[in-house]
Design an enzyme around this catalytic site. Structure first.
Site, mmCIF file in Angstrom:
data_model
loop_
_atom_site.group_PDB
_atom_site.id
_atom_site.type_symbol
_atom_site.label_atom_id
_atom_site.label_comp_id
_atom_site.label_asym_id
_atom_site.label_seq_id
_atom_site.Cartn_x
_atom_site.Cartn_y
_atom_site.Cartn_z
ATOM 1 N N ASP A 166 36.952 74.822 84.717
ATOM 2 C CA ASP A 166 37.986 73.872 84.301
ATOM 3 C C ASP A 166 37.837 72.451 84.855
ATOM 4 O OD1 ASP A 166 38.769 76.467 83.812
ATOM 5 O OD2 ASP A 166 40.787 76.237 84.620
ATOM 6 N N GLU A 401 39.236 83.476 95.520
ATOM 7 C CA GLU A 401 38.851 82.943 94.205
ATOM 8 C C GLU A 401 37.549 82.145 94.335
ATOM 9 O OE1 GLU A 401 41.909 80.512 92.552
ATOM 10 O OE2 GLU A 401 40.894 80.276 90.619
#
Ligand code: DGY
Length: 436
Positions: A166, A401
């Site tokens: 992203d 993450e």
């Protein structure tokens, strides 16, 4: 014994913790719905200890498929949450193609066919393959038609979220060129559970939201999106993953005695356009292409290694990528000889940041994609090095993450499902295992 206990710990701590029974949340708070490529990798991890549950994961994802074949990047499954954008924000009811379920209106890198082929190779699931093959084929058909903006056979993305990376510095200049007159009112949720310095800056986030606003006003009509989306990019990672997935889809078609003509055409068109569009021979790197400005996006990020995963690079290209860039201490390898894995942006990029989302941190998924590519080209020692470093990273910092590229400390969501799933994959599918 140690490994068995460790593996059991993995299962209990992360994948099961995020399991709703039907789908698995990528992260318990930050990502409380079902994400497309996360889900494919989670199914790969689940398959090592609960194959039926892995198949349920895939069925749940496919339940969000749009009528024209698009497989959305998020399926909401009506689970209440404080996640933004919430299902209503997408206004997918503006599209005649919207499914029964609440979903987002954009897609994500198409890993699923590759994962399904791997599951079948490990343990035959012919009936399941028969059941879902038409959905996979329709998704790929949609990508090769609705997203072939210039007739090259390469597909485009219309939103940074579709790239899966992203906040990559690849998008910064393109996003800065977008000057929205108005941005709908919104309240960011992503900095509620994760420190702001590990998440995208406000300027980028506003453009993420502005793009959704453009798409919902266009009713998600694919042809109109290609004409009007301010962001239109041919992405090396997305096309590499699609190329690999097309080959895997073709193998599934053969298994089912289905025709492969359409897939053969997709593959040959991608193969003939790939280098001309993405390879920069002067730099020895693959760069994305901005269809709006008709320019190559000359930012050196980890996605340059994805053609190795797909097998579309020549041996000479692979050698340049590996010897001049991947193992270069000023770019991807660390100076002190400790890798922690591969930083997601070359350190030579002025936009490199050690903890911010896709600006530099190490991700388990990209380590895995890179080491799979290295194995494909016979760089087994280097692949094993990255594998060992990845296992060390999760041992020390847990299933985060992503990880600070300087010291391996954890960033982003805790108990991140695909980090656990891919750790299982690294432990259970030994290096050089025949995955196909
Ligand atoms: C997010 O919410 O930041 C996601 O990455 C979008 O898919």
């Amino acid at each position: 014994m140690a490994i068995t206990l460790f593996v059991r710990g993995l299962i209990n701590s992360s994948i099961r913790m995020n399991d709703t029974g039907v789908f698995t949340k990528p992260g318990p708070h930050q990502y409380p719905h079902q994400w497309n490529w996360d889900s494919a990798l989670i199914a790969l991890g689940l398959s090592h200890f609960d194959l039926p549950r892995a198949l349920t994961e895939i069925r749940a994802l496919l339940s969000g498929q749009w009528q024209d074949g698009m497989l959305p990047h998020v399926v909401y499954h009506q689970t209440p949450s404080d996640y933004f954008p919430d299902p209503a924000f997408w206004q997918i009811e503006n599209s005649p193609n919207a499914p029964r379920f609440s979903t987002s209106g954009i897609t994500q890198p198409p890993l699923l066919a590759t994962i399904v082929r791997r599951l079948h190779a490990r343990q035959p699931i012919l009936e399941f393959v028969e059941e879902i093959y038409p959905s996979l084929l329709e998704w790929h058909r949609w990508l090769h038609t609705a997203r072939d903006a210039d007739g090259s056979g390469l597909v485009c993305i219309i939103h940074p979220w579709e790239s899966g990376t992203d906040d990559s510095p690849r998008w910064l200049e393109l996003l800065a060129a977008i000057q929205p007159e108005t941005v709908p009112e919104f309240q960011r949720g992503d900095t509620r559970y994760v420190p702001a310095l590990e998440r995208p800056h406000r300027a980028e986030y506003e453009r993420f939201i502005h793009l959704i606003d453009v798409f919902r006003k266009l009713g998600y009509v694919p042809a109109d999106l290609l004409v009007h989306s301010p962001f239109l990019v041919q992405d090396v990672l997305f096309n590499s993953i699609l190329f690999c997935a097309d080959e895997d889809l073709r193998a599934l078609a053969l298994l089912l005695n289905q025709p492969t003509d359409a897939i053969d055409v997709w593959l040959s068109r991608m193969r003939s356009s790939f280098d001309a569009r993405f390879w920069n021979d002067q730099m020895g790197l693959y760069y994305d292409y901005d269809l709006r400005s008709e320019r190559s996006i000359q930012v050196n990020t980890i996605t340059t290694f994805l053609p190795l995963f797909a097998g579309v690079a020549s041996n000479a290209q692979a050698e340049r990528l590996i010897n001049s860039h991947l193992t270069n201490p000023s770019e991807y390898a660390s100076q002190d000889g400790i890798w922690y894995g591969v930083t997601t942006t070359a350190r030579t990029e002025p936009t490199w940041e050690s903890r911010r989302y896709w600006r530099g941190p190490v991700w388990i998924i990209t380590n895995w994609l890179v080491l799979e590519g290295l194995q494909r080209y016979g760089y087994d020692d280097l692949a094993d090095r990255i594998r060992q470093d990845t296992l060390h990273l999760v041992e020390v910092s847990g299933f985060r993450e992503y990880y600070d590229a300087r010291d391996g400390s954890g960033c982003g969501s805790e108990n991140f499902s695909w980090s656990a799933a891919l750790t299982l994959e690294l432990l259970m599918a030994p290096p050089n295992a025949e995955n196909k």
